[in-house]
Design a protein around this motif. Sequence first.
Motif, PDB file in Angstrom:
ATOM      1  N   MET A   1      34.402  23.455  49.088  1.00 33.24           N
ATOM      2  CA  MET A   1      35.420  24.450  48.887  1.00 33.24           C
ATOM      3  C   MET A   1      36.193  24.114  47.619  1.00 33.24           C
ATOM      4  SD  MET A   1      38.559  25.612  51.382  1.00 33.24           S
ATOM      5  CE  MET A   1      37.508  25.510  52.799  1.00 33.24           C
ATOM      6  N   LYS A   2      36.629  25.147  46.907  1.00 31.14           N
ATOM      7  CA  LYS A   2      37.443  24.931  45.715  1.00 31.14           C
ATOM      8  C   LYS A   2      38.499  26.017  45.631  1.00 31.14           C
ATOM      9  CE  LYS A   2      34.894  27.680  42.366  1.00 31.14           C
ATOM     10  NZ  LYS A   2      34.384  27.761  41.038  1.00 31.14           N
ATOM     11  N   ILE A   3      39.541  25.771  44.880  1.00 24.40           N
ATOM     12  CA  ILE A   3      40.544  26.799  44.620  1.00 24.40           C
ATOM     13  C   ILE A   3      39.951  27.741  43.581  1.00 24.40           C
ATOM     14  CG2 ILE A   3      42.817  27.259  43.654  1.00 24.40           C
ATOM     15  CD1 ILE A   3      43.722  24.582  44.839  1.00 24.40           C
ATOM     16  N   GLU A   4      39.905  29.023  43.894  1.00 25.92           N
ATOM     17  CA  GLU A   4      39.312  30.018  43.006  1.00 25.92           C
ATOM     18  C   GLU A   4      40.311  30.461  41.942  1.00 25.92           C
ATOM     19  OE1 GLU A   4      39.526  33.452  42.114  1.00 25.92           O
ATOM     20  OE2 GLU A   4      37.577  33.290  41.156  1.00 25.92           O
ATOM     21  N   HIS A   5      41.538  30.790  42.372  1.00 21.33           N
ATOM     22  CA  HIS A   5      42.566  31.130  41.396  1.00 21.33           C
ATOM     23  C   HIS A   5      43.951  30.925  41.990  1.00 21.33           C
ATOM     24  CE1 HIS A   5      42.561  35.150  43.392  1.00 21.33           C
ATOM     25  NE2 HIS A   5      43.818  35.206  42.982  1.00 21.33           N
ATOM     26  N   LEU A   6      44.931  30.884  41.115  1.00 14.96           N
ATOM     27  CA  LEU A   6      46.324  30.758  41.483  1.00 14.96           C
ATOM     28  C   LEU A   6      47.049  31.962  40.911  1.00 14.96           C
ATOM     29  CD1 LEU A   6      48.547  28.255  42.306  1.00 14.96           C
ATOM     30  CD2 LEU A   6      49.109  28.867  39.969  1.00 14.96           C
ATOM     31  N   GLY A   7      47.826  32.658  41.730  1.00 16.21           N
ATOM     32  CA  GLY A   7      48.604  33.803  41.255  1.00 16.21           C
ATOM     33  C   GLY A   7      50.020  33.388  40.924  1.00 16.21           C
ATOM     34  N   LEU A   8      50.524  33.887  39.811  1.00 17.64           N
ATOM     35  CA  LEU A   8      51.863  33.534  39.348  1.00 17.64           C
ATOM     36  C   LEU A   8      52.568  34.814  38.908  1.00 17.64           C
ATOM     37  CD1 LEU A   8      53.814  31.184  38.527  1.00 17.64           C
ATOM     38  CD2 LEU A   8      52.713  31.237  36.288  1.00 17.64           C
ATOM     39  N   PHE A   9      53.665  35.174  39.571  1.00 17.33           N
ATOM     40  CA  PHE A   9      54.435  36.335  39.149  1.00 17.33           C
ATOM     41  C   PHE A   9      55.244  35.991  37.909  1.00 17.33           C
ATOM     42  CE2 PHE A   9      53.645  38.308  43.280  1.00 17.33           C
ATOM     43  CZ  PHE A   9      53.482  39.630  42.883  1.00 17.33           C
ATOM     44  N   VAL A  10      55.245  36.905  36.942  1.00 22.71           N
ATOM     45  CA  VAL A  10      55.956  36.713  35.680  1.00 22.71           C
ATOM     46  C   VAL A  10      56.756  37.972  35.355  1.00 22.71           C
ATOM     47  CG1 VAL A  10      54.247  35.079  34.770  1.00 22.71           C
ATOM     48  CG2 VAL A  10      53.985  37.525  34.306  1.00 22.71           C
ATOM     49  N   ALA A  11      57.813  37.804  34.578  1.00 24.63           N
ATOM     50  CA  ALA A  11      58.640  38.938  34.170  1.00 24.63           C
ATOM     51  C   ALA A  11      57.993  39.718  33.029  1.00 24.63           C
ATOM     52  CB  ALA A  11      60.028  38.450  33.758  1.00 24.63           C
ATOM     53  N   ASP A  12      57.366  39.017  32.075  1.00 22.00           N
ATOM     54  CA  ASP A  12      56.742  39.662  30.921  1.00 22.00           C
ATOM     55  C   ASP A  12      55.245  39.373  30.957  1.00 22.00           C
ATOM     56  OD1 ASP A  12      55.777  40.446  28.385  1.00 22.00           O
ATOM     57  OD2 ASP A  12      57.692  39.967  27.430  1.00 22.00           O
ATOM     58  N   LEU A  13      54.491  40.317  31.480  1.00 19.33           N
ATOM     59  CA  LEU A  13      53.063  40.119  31.716  1.00 19.33           C
ATOM     60  C   LEU A  13      52.292  39.900  30.421  1.00 19.33           C
ATOM     61  CD1 LEU A  13      50.792  40.047  33.824  1.00 19.33           C
ATOM     62  CD2 LEU A  13      50.668  42.544  33.646  1.00 19.33           C
ATOM     63  N   VAL A  14      52.563  40.686  29.401  1.00 15.57           N
ATOM     64  CA  VAL A  14      51.826  40.561  28.137  1.00 15.57           C
ATOM     65  C   VAL A  14      52.159  39.245  27.443  1.00 15.57           C
ATOM     66  CG1 VAL A  14      51.486  41.561  25.846  1.00 15.57           C
ATOM     67  CG2 VAL A  14      51.536  43.047  27.863  1.00 15.57           C
ATOM     68  N   ALA A  15      53.425  38.861  27.424  1.00 16.92           N
ATOM     69  CA  ALA A  15      53.806  37.594  26.796  1.00 16.92           C
ATOM     70  C   ALA A  15      53.172  36.417  27.526  1.00 16.92           C
ATOM     71  CB  ALA A  15      55.327  37.447  26.758  1.00 16.92           C
ATOM     72  N   GLY A  49      37.453  24.825  36.049  1.00 21.64           N
ATOM     73  CA  GLY A  49      38.327  24.895  37.205  1.00 21.64           C
ATOM     74  C   GLY A  49      38.734  26.303  37.585  1.00 21.64           C
ATOM     75  N   ALA A  50      39.869  26.397  38.260  1.00 22.48           N
ATOM     76  CA  ALA A  50      40.354  27.655  38.802  1.00 22.48           C
ATOM     77  C   ALA A  50      40.873  28.590  37.712  1.00 22.48           C
ATOM     78  CB  ALA A  50      41.467  27.374  39.809  1.00 22.48           C
ATOM     79  N   ARG A  51      40.900  29.874  38.050  1.00 28.18           N
ATOM     80  CA  ARG A  51      41.483  30.870  37.152  1.00 28.18           C
ATOM     81  C   ARG A  51      42.967  31.033  37.477  1.00 28.18           C
ATOM     82  NH1 ARG A  51      38.412  36.277  37.810  1.00 28.18           N
ATOM     83  NH2 ARG A  51      38.775  35.822  40.005  1.00 28.18           N
ATOM     84  N   LEU A  52      43.696  31.592  36.533  1.00 27.05           N
ATOM     85  CA  LEU A  52      45.109  31.877  36.703  1.00 27.05           C
ATOM     86  C   LEU A  52      45.273  33.390  36.712  1.00 27.05           C
ATOM     87  CD1 LEU A  52      48.027  30.790  36.781  1.00 27.05           C
ATOM     88  CD2 LEU A  52      47.970  30.752  34.282  1.00 27.05           C
TER      89      LEU A  52
END
Length: 136
Positions: A1-15, A49-52
Amino acid sequence: MKIEHLGLFVADLVAAKDFYSQYFDGQAGPKYHNPRTGFSSYFINLAEGARLELCHKADLPQVATERLGLAHLAFSLGSKEAVDAKVKELRAAGCNLLSGPRITGDGYYEAVVTDLEGNLLELTTKKRPGKIPTSF
């Protein structure tokens, strides 16, 4: 098993997409947007490794820096010199250095910086096997 991705909420998506693409050699996938929920995201594919997944939703409340949940993202850069170079590069880009570079108590060479939104990023080398080193 591996971590596929990690989700991170951000205020400025493009930046955030531009930051992780530029400074961590990430390849951004196409933007996803759900007009019904207002949710948007980009997946950042890293070399290993995992995606972000960088996520954005306009109506999310701001939260305190110290909270239960995600503490930091750690990137293994492969050498002391690579850590030192990345710290210099990110400081020049306006990121704050919070600690290090240093040898941690458990034997990593690391520095902790913030990304442009204040998320904590550990820049580290792989731990050397055996005893804890006093220098790299």
